[in-house]
Write a protein that holds these residues in place. Sequence first.
Motif, PDB file in Angstrom:
ATOM      1  N   UNK A  33       0.815  -1.215   0.000  1.00  0.00           N
ATOM      2  CA  UNK A  33       0.000   0.000   0.000  1.00  0.00           C
ATOM      3  C   UNK A  33       0.850   1.268   0.000  1.00  0.00           C
ATOM      4  N   UNK A  34       2.170   1.110   0.086  1.00  0.00           N
ATOM      5  CA  UNK A  34       3.055   2.267   0.069  1.00  0.00           C
ATOM      6  C   UNK A  34       3.008   3.091   1.347  1.00  0.00           C
ATOM      7  N   UNK A  35       2.643   2.467   2.450  1.00  0.00           N
ATOM      8  CA  UNK A  35       2.550   3.200   3.719  1.00  0.00           C
ATOM      9  C   UNK A  35       3.918   3.420   4.353  1.00  0.00           C
ATOM     10  N   UNK A  36       4.914   2.640   3.951  1.00  0.00           N
ATOM     11  CA  UNK A  36       6.302   2.726   4.413  1.00  0.00           C
ATOM     12  C   UNK A  36       6.476   2.469   5.902  1.00  0.00           C
ATOM     13  N   UNK A  37       5.472   1.869   6.547  1.00  0.00           N
ATOM     14  CA  UNK A  37       5.628   1.534   7.966  1.00  0.00           C
ATOM     15  C   UNK A  37       6.656   0.425   8.159  1.00  0.00           C
ATOM     16  N   UNK A  38       6.917  -0.354   7.118  1.00  0.00           N
ATOM     17  CA  UNK A  38       7.975  -1.369   7.204  1.00  0.00           C
ATOM     18  C   UNK A  38       9.338  -0.701   7.327  1.00  0.00           C
ATOM     19  N   UNK A  39       9.439   0.547   6.907  1.00  0.00           N
ATOM     20  CA  UNK A  39      10.670   1.309   7.046  1.00  0.00           C
ATOM     21  C   UNK A  39      10.694   2.130   8.334  1.00  0.00           C
ATOM     22  N   UNK A  40       9.559   2.741   8.670  1.00  0.00           N
ATOM     23  CA  UNK A  40       9.551   3.735   9.739  1.00  0.00           C
ATOM     24  C   UNK A  40       9.055   3.232  11.086  1.00  0.00           C
ATOM     25  N   UNK A  41       8.201   2.218  11.082  1.00  0.00           N
ATOM     26  CA  UNK A  41       7.589   1.791  12.338  1.00  0.00           C
ATOM     27  C   UNK A  41       7.930   0.355  12.721  1.00  0.00           C
ATOM     28  N   UNK A  42       7.921  -0.560  11.768  1.00  0.00           N
ATOM     29  CA  UNK A  42       8.091  -1.984  12.062  1.00  0.00           C
ATOM     30  C   UNK A  42       9.475  -2.527  11.740  1.00  0.00           C
ATOM     31  N   UNK A  43      10.391  -1.702  11.348  1.00  0.00           N
ATOM     32  CA  UNK A  43      11.788  -2.086  11.102  1.00  0.00           C
ATOM     33  C   UNK A  43      11.949  -3.400  10.352  1.00  0.00           C
ATOM     34  N   UNK A  44      11.435  -3.441   9.146  1.00  0.00           N
ATOM     35  CA  UNK A  44      11.670  -4.604   8.291  1.00  0.00           C
ATOM     36  C   UNK A  44      10.486  -5.524   8.114  1.00  0.00           C
ATOM     37  N   UNK A  45       9.387  -5.278   8.794  1.00  0.00           N
ATOM     38  CA  UNK A  45       8.219  -6.154   8.690  1.00  0.00           C
ATOM     39  C   UNK A  45       7.002  -5.349   8.262  1.00  0.00           C
ATOM     40  N   UNK A  46       6.240  -5.911   7.367  1.00  0.00           N
ATOM     41  CA  UNK A  46       5.026  -5.272   6.874  1.00  0.00           C
ATOM     42  C   UNK A  46       3.946  -5.283   7.956  1.00  0.00           C
ATOM     43  N   UNK A  47       3.117  -4.258   7.962  1.00  0.00           N
ATOM     44  CA  UNK A  47       2.042  -4.183   8.960  1.00  0.00           C
ATOM     45  C   UNK A  47       0.893  -5.141   8.644  1.00  0.00           C
ATOM     46  N   UNK A  48       0.822  -5.619   7.408  1.00  0.00           N
ATOM     47  CA  UNK A  48      -0.239  -6.549   7.033  1.00  0.00           C
ATOM     48  C   UNK A  48       0.145  -7.968   7.442  1.00  0.00           C
ATOM     49  N   UNK A  49      -0.642  -8.553   8.309  1.00  0.00           N
ATOM     50  CA  UNK A  49      -0.340  -9.885   8.846  1.00  0.00           C
ATOM     51  C   UNK A  49      -0.879 -10.955   7.895  1.00  0.00           C
ATOM     52  N   UNK A  50      -0.119 -11.232   6.849  1.00  0.00           N
ATOM     53  CA  UNK A  50      -0.492 -12.288   5.910  1.00  0.00           C
ATOM     54  C   UNK A  50       0.777 -13.036   5.499  1.00  0.00           C
ATOM     55  N   UNK A  51       0.685 -13.827   4.456  1.00  0.00           N
ATOM     56  CA  UNK A  51       1.803 -14.684   4.041  1.00  0.00           C
ATOM     57  C   UNK A  51       3.056 -13.892   3.645  1.00  0.00           C
ATOM     58  N   UNK A  52       2.911 -12.634   3.291  1.00  0.00           N
ATOM     59  CA  UNK A  52       4.045 -11.827   2.843  1.00  0.00           C
ATOM     60  C   UNK A  52       4.577 -10.876   3.918  1.00  0.00           C
ATOM     61  N   UNK A  53       4.139 -10.987   5.138  1.00  0.00           N
ATOM     62  CA  UNK A  53       4.515 -10.039   6.186  1.00  0.00           C
ATOM     63  C   UNK A  53       6.019  -9.977   6.416  1.00  0.00           C
ATOM     64  N   UNK A  54       6.706 -11.090   6.299  1.00  0.00           N
ATOM     65  CA  UNK A  54       8.138 -11.144   6.600  1.00  0.00           C
ATOM     66  C   UNK A  54       9.006 -11.242   5.348  1.00  0.00           C
ATOM     67  N   UNK A  55       8.478 -10.829   4.200  1.00  0.00           N
ATOM     68  CA  UNK A  55       9.233 -10.908   2.942  1.00  0.00           C
ATOM     69  C   UNK A  55      10.579 -10.213   3.006  1.00  0.00           C
ATOM     70  N   UNK A  56      10.622  -9.039   3.606  1.00  0.00           N
ATOM     71  CA  UNK A  56      11.867  -8.290   3.674  1.00  0.00           C
ATOM     72  C   UNK A  56      12.962  -9.068   4.373  1.00  0.00           C
TER      73      UNK A  56
END
Length: 162
Positions: A33-56
Amino acid sequence: MNVMIHDLGEHFFQNPGDDFEVVNANVKAASCQGCFQCWTKNAGYCVYADAFQHNGAVVGNSENVVIISKICYGGYSLAVKRFLDRSISDCLPFLTFRNGKTYHADRYKIRRNLTVYFYGECSEFEKETAVEYVARHAVNMGADTHKIIFAERFEDIGVIKL
């Protein structure tokens, strides 16, 4: 760790080895979604809890990344592209210069190798586009090496190798 990302669905049966995590990109998962929380808030993890959450982390901690994708307009298939978009957290939001161009800085210090298998019919222009696209993707993901293999059908690829 090594990762193999493919768009072949559940019927993919080739086992590249015990040290590979095999990821089916055709699963039900949200698009980035381009929210960039994986960069700014969750340090490497997507906020969406699905199969791709830990892709990074999966891509970032892999020494070898193997991608098997149908070629689509000189790039990855929709499923593989969606997986890679959701793995943007393998890098940092800060910018750096590599080869005279601006790229994101690496989050993980592992240098990786990228191997891409494209299958499907395509024009010479699409092949040229894919070669440039994968080369830039390799630089952005911090890959030391990359290679591309083209095949008209997936069955023509043969044994998947690094």
